[in-house]
Design a protein around this motif. Structure first.
Motif, short mmCIF file in Angstrom:
data_model
loop_
_atom_site.label_atom_id
_atom_site.label_comp_id
_atom_site.label_asym_id
_atom_site.label_seq_id
_atom_site.Cartn_x
_atom_site.Cartn_y
_atom_site.Cartn_z
N ALA A 52 30.12 -28.35 14.48
CA ALA A 52 30.12 -27.06 14.23
C ALA A 52 29.50 -26.52 13.08
O ALA A 52 28.98 -25.48 13.05
CB ALA A 52 31.39 -26.44 14.56
N SER A 61 29.97 -21.03 17.62
CA SER A 61 31.36 -20.54 17.47
C SER A 61 31.59 -19.09 18.21
O SER A 61 32.83 -18.82 18.64
CB SER A 61 31.73 -20.35 16.04
N ASN A 80 34.87 -24.09 20.64
CA ASN A 80 34.79 -22.42 20.35
C ASN A 80 35.93 -21.76 20.43
O ASN A 80 36.77 -22.29 21.44
CB ASN A 80 33.54 -21.79 20.66
N ASP A 81 36.08 -20.57 20.17
CA ASP A 81 37.26 -19.89 20.52
C ASP A 81 37.34 -19.30 21.91
O ASP A 81 38.45 -19.33 22.53
CB ASP A 81 37.26 -18.46 19.66
#
Length: 626
Positions: A52, A61, A80-81
């Motif tokens: 990342a 991200s 990722n979130d």
């Protein structure tokens, strides 16, 4: 954690609607934990995995698509979130977790195999659907896609798409498609889906009784409700019926694993499907409870309605049964219930069904059989009571069926009347009988000629020009009109008006004798009888059987003889002659002769015989005992 695989991956995508659950929890890899470790491809350096922190790290991200990078060992390198949010964890907290555990890709062998093929670089892509349980309790559907990163990265990109809204919409649409909008019950489509599934071998072989039962019901007189009160009231009545049927099914399922499935098949037809039935008693109890539940009146906003139902009940082994065969049996049995008087249930009877099938087979081959010449005539003597001599004969048609053998008229005349072939058959009988009567006359010129009696159906009068047919046949055969007698049943003759009465009058004016068959069993409108062009009454055998007393046993009822004698005297007063049917004993014949009966017919004299046997009787007493 649980989940559902969509099956093994083909060369490209793998999409299958199986369902599994995952709660989003997964443990980090620990020493000794099995994982799909595979060797990196030979064309790339080991250990090079997408990070990342690379040039696309920022995009990775903040991307709205949930994504995670997995190494060749199946461990999450980064997520990722958005990915973490779907699983209820921060994206960074998922690093080092076994990705297959996060989505439960090991749930079935086919998906697990496909996923490993993608990790090993031997398959281009894997797609499957998962039902994931979020830590806060709500459930969502996600589409999981696994695709290899470029060769230099030596990893796999996992992406998740939330398809919960789409699946919910699909579920709602399927529910609407599979349920009746009026009653909210499963409709015909869902019913047959469940029925077909219940009849699959794996359904009944894995346990249970291996039997299946069906109550197929139709509301009696429901059309009258729609016609008089309107479809709105009719729909409300159907909904109320559905509630009662559902209640009956729920009560029947209290002591069983599942309750019977209640479905509306269309119109006013409903079905209750019983899987793993225990026998006919269970289905009979269910049918009885349904009939009882529907007996109570329905109150629909001031409208108090009463109705009943007819139910066809079928119960049998599931093995060897098809959905089509079961429904045909149920439909046939429902027809029997209605024919037997409605407001009842009837159990499927294989013997009765076999008779129905035979009847259908006969009906379908009647017309071709006439053309193929499969019919023949036998003749039963009509004997003068005073001296026992042959006066005439009744022509009785027989069907020499190639499959069912020699059939008597009661097996096929009703069918011929229903489909109209009685006109064609009746004309063949008329021609054949008249030709034979003329042959006897020519072969025995020294004997008084005998008449021939031919049965005529009312449909022959309506659907053909009977008068013209008779005139043509008499002219063709050379038989005198007085030597032809036409027999019609009492119910057919009494009340005749218009064309039938005109035809009878024209035949009588021609010189043809008209006889009423089975007299005494129908309307017996004696006032109308005096105005009909009738010359002969044939007393039904039920009256004559009371004359069988021969000095032993219970003596006959004196009223029998009084009634018969009164009918004979009345007929003579009207200028009619009387023939007694079913004369079987000498005492019967003696008593009938004593009270004035003119002619007798029955086994005392002869059974129906071939034409050459009638030739032997000419010139002799047909029965010495008479």
């Amino acid at each position: 954690m649980s989940g559902t695989s969509e099956g093994p991956a083909p060369a490209a995508d793998l999409i299958r609607p199986a369902v599994t659950e995952s709660n989003g929890e997964a443990s980090p890899r620990v020493s000794g934990e099995a994982s799909p470790r595979v060797s990196p491809p030979e064309d790339g350096p080991p250990g090079s995995v997408f990070s990342a922190a690379g040039p696309y790290g920022s995009a990775f991200s903040v991307a709205p698509l949930a994504m995670a990078v997995v190494d060749r060992d199946g461990l999450v390198v980064s997520a990722n979130d958005t990915f973490g949010a779907l699983l209820g964890k921060p994206g960074a907290a998922l690093t080092g977790r076994v990705a297959a555990d996060l989505m439960d890709l090991k749930a079935d062998a086919r998906t697990w195999h496909g996923y490993r093929e993608v990790l090993g670089g031997r398959q281009a892509k894997l797609s499957c659907t998962r039902r994931v349980k979020h830590p806060d309790g709500h459930v969502l559907w996600v589409q999981v896609t696994a695709a290899p990163l470029p060769a230099a990265e030596h990893g796999v990109l996992l992406s998740l798409t939330d398809i919960s809204a789409r699946r919910e919409l699909q579920a709602r649409l399927r529910h609407l498609e599979m349920h009746d909008p009026v009653t909210r019950l499963p409709n015909r489509t869902l019913f047959f889906e469940r029925l077909s599934a219940a009849l699959e071998a794996e359904s009944y072989e894995r346990g249970g009784t291996g039997r299946i039962g069906l109550c197929y019901l139709d509301l009696d007189g429901f059309k009258a409700v729609n016609d008089t009160l309107g479809h709105r009231v009719g729909d409300r009545l159907l909904a109320a019926v559905a509630e009662r049927l559902t209640r009956c099914a729920d009560e029947a399922g209290l002591t069983r694993a599942t309750a019977p499935l209640v479905a509306r098949l269309g119109g006013d037809e409903f079905a209750l499907l019983v899987e793993d039935s225990t026998g006919t008693d269970q289905l009979a109890d269910l049918a009885e409870s349904v009939l009882k539940a529907l007996q109570a009146p329905f109150d629909l906003s001031g409208q108090r309605l009463s109705l009943s139902a007819s139910i066809g009940v079928v119960e049998r082994q599931a093995a060897g049964t098809t959905a089509t065969g079961l429904m045909q049996a149920a439909d046939t049995t429902l027809y029997w219930a209605k024919a037997d008087g409605k407001s009842r249930w009837t159990l499927f009877d294989p013997e009765r069904n076999a008779h129905r099938m035979t009847r259908q087979a006969l009906a379908s081959t009647l017309r071709p059989a006439i053309e193929r010449g499969e019919f023949t005539l036998e003749y039963q003597p009509l004997v003068a009571m005073e001296n026992g001599r042959l006066r005439g004969v009744e022509a009785l048609v027989r069907w020499n069926h190639p499959q069912f053998g020699m059939l008597t008229p009661n097996r096929f005349i009703g069918l011929a009347e229903e489909d109209g072939s009685i006109v064609q058959l009746g004309r063949w009988v008329l021609v054949t009988a008249c030709r034979q009567a003329r042959r006897w006359q020519l072969d025995h010129p020294d004997e008084p000629p005998i008449f021939v009696s031919v049965n005529v159906a009312v449909r022959q009068v309506w659907d053909s020009d009977l008068v013209a047919d008779v005139a043509e046949v008499l002219a063709e055969t050379g038989l005198a009109p007085r030597l032809l007698q036409l027999e019609l049943t009492e119910s057919a003759v009494m009340g005749s008006a218009g064309r039938p009465l005109q035809a009878l009058q024209a035949l009588s004016d021609m010189g043809v004798q008209i006889a009423i068959d089975d007299f005494g069993t129908g309307y017996s409108n004696l006032a109308y009888l005096s105005r009909l062009p009738v010359s002969v009454l044939k007393l039904d055998g039920s009256f004559v059987r009371g004359f069988q007393y021969e000095g032993e046993g219970v003596p006959p009822n004196p009223a029998d003889e009084v009634i018969v004698e009164a009918m004979i005297q009345l007929a003579h007063r009207l200028g009619l002659s009387v023939t007694a049917e079913c004369v079987e004993t000498s005492p019967q014949a003696a008593r009938l002769r004593r009270i004035g009966c003119d002619t007798g017919q029955g086994w005392l004299y002869s059974r129906p015989v071939a034409p050459d046997r009638i030739s032997e009787l000419l010139g002799t007493k047909a029965c010495n005992q008479a």
